[in-house]
Design an enzyme around this catalytic site. Structure first.
Site, PDB file in Angstrom:
ATOM      1  N   THR A  15      62.859  28.661   8.035  1.00  0.00           N
ATOM      2  CA  THR A  15      62.791  28.401   9.479  1.00  0.00           C
ATOM      3  C   THR A  15      63.809  29.297  10.179  1.00  0.00           C
ATOM      4  O   THR A  15      64.865  29.613   9.626  1.00  0.00           O
ATOM      5  CB  THR A  15      63.073  26.927   9.804  1.00  0.00           C
ATOM      6  OG1 THR A  15      64.401  26.582   9.393  1.00  0.00           O
ATOM      7  CG2 THR A  15      62.059  26.003   9.115  1.00  0.00           C
ATOM      8  N   GLY A  17      63.289  32.381  10.722  1.00  0.00           N
ATOM      9  CA  GLY A  17      63.282  33.544   9.840  1.00  0.00           C
ATOM     10  C   GLY A  17      63.005  34.859  10.539  1.00  0.00           C
ATOM     11  O   GLY A  17      62.766  35.869   9.889  1.00  0.00           O
ATOM     12  N   GLY A  20      68.516  37.705  12.048  1.00  0.00           N
ATOM     13  CA  GLY A  20      69.789  37.297  11.448  1.00  0.00           C
ATOM     14  C   GLY A  20      69.695  36.916   9.983  1.00  0.00           C
ATOM     15  O   GLY A  20      69.017  37.557   9.181  1.00  0.00           O
ATOM     16  N   TYR A 153      78.799  21.748  18.245  1.00  0.00           N
ATOM     17  CA  TYR A 153      78.237  22.594  17.192  1.00  0.00           C
ATOM     18  C   TYR A 153      78.798  22.199  15.830  1.00  0.00           C
ATOM     19  O   TYR A 153      78.054  22.056  14.848  1.00  0.00           O
ATOM     20  CB  TYR A 153      78.536  24.063  17.507  1.00  0.00           C
ATOM     21  CG  TYR A 153      78.091  25.032  16.444  1.00  0.00           C
ATOM     22  CD1 TYR A 153      76.753  25.133  16.079  1.00  0.00           C
ATOM     23  CD2 TYR A 153      79.016  25.864  15.798  1.00  0.00           C
ATOM     24  CE1 TYR A 153      76.338  26.031  15.095  1.00  0.00           C
ATOM     25  CE2 TYR A 153      78.609  26.769  14.825  1.00  0.00           C
ATOM     26  CZ  TYR A 153      77.269  26.841  14.474  1.00  0.00           C
ATOM     27  OH  TYR A 153      76.869  27.736  13.506  1.00  0.00           O
TER      28      TYR A 153
END
Length: 252
Positions: A15, A17, A20, A153
């Site tokens: 996922t 994909g 990065g 985060y």
């Protein structure tokens, strides 16, 4: 790229994909003999990624925080290949803000994609996973560190580390291995996109580098190689673990 075929004949899903670390990992998976499905929110980027990966890859547009998109992705994989041997739940976002500036929208966005999206990606993939499959969850060193302006985060990544433990217990009867990978600072579009100006990016990287014992920012392919390890039989006795790939940043 060396051709050891550690994932020969395997079917994988990455996922996020399309760029990065996700794209670097998909490239490694293909090189190791796997057929790879990748998902991403942006169609143009997804198409470009699939083109770069070649005929051993297939792109599915979607947002992991939308369960209908996940259902559609799993249905496509079931129809095309019928199973999934390796799942790399990689999709995630980062938004930094000091405590007094965090908005509800920022909070919801990060938890919806990083935590809810990851959890239901795994849940919905389960019917396609054979016994002995491998699941890799994208965590981060922020899950064990207390960096400024990182509260939400970091909490999402700590939750992911917890999932690696609990899902290992949930799936132990099926010998499905679940591990978390925790990168340090990595050179990616995501890293460059979270700050406003090139000067801020340069300053941020300089701060990061000064805290990394190896003295540099990592490369996406260095994470990808570690994911291949967790996806392959090389890590056959590794489950419930967190693998740090961080140049020592969170270790010393």
């Amino acid at each position: 790229m060396e051709n050891s075929q550690k994932l020969a004949g395997k079917i994988a899903l990455v996922t996020g994909g399309n760029s990065g670390i996700g794209l670097a990992t998909a490239q490694r998976f293909v090189a190791e003999g796997a057929f790879v499905f990748i998902t991403g929110r942006r169609q143009a980027e997804l198409d470009a990624a699939v083109q770069s990966l070649g005929n051993q890859a297939f792109g599915i547009q979607g947002d992991v925080s939308k369960l209908a998109d996940l259902d559609r992705a799993i249905a496509v994989i079931k129809e095309q290949k019928g199973r999934l041997d390796v799942l790399f739940a990689n999709a995630g976002i980062a938004e930094f803000a000091p405590l007094d500036a965090v908005t509800e929208a920022q909070y919801d966005r990060q938890f919806d994609i990083n935590v809810k999206g990851l959890f239901f990606t795994v849940q919905k993939a389960l019917p396609l996973l054979p016994d002995g499959a491998a699941i890799i969850l994208m965590a981060s060193i922020v899950g064990i560190k207390g960096f400024e302006a990182n509260s939400v985060y970091s909490a999402t990544k700590a939750a992911i580390r917890s999932f690696a433990r609990t899902l290992t217990s949930d799936l132990k009867a099926r010998r499905i291995r679940v591990n978390a990978i925790s990168p340090g600072p990595i050179e990616t579009p995501g890293l460059n996109g979270i700050l406003d100006t090139p000067e801020q990016v340069a300053q941020f990287k300089a701060q990061m580098v000064s805290a990394v014992p190896l003295g540099r920012v990592g490369d996406a392919d260095e994470i990808a190689k570690a994911v291949v390890f967790l996806a392959s039989d090389d890590s056959s006795f590794v489950t419930g673990a967190e693998l740090f790939v961080d140049g020592g940043m969170a270790q010393v």
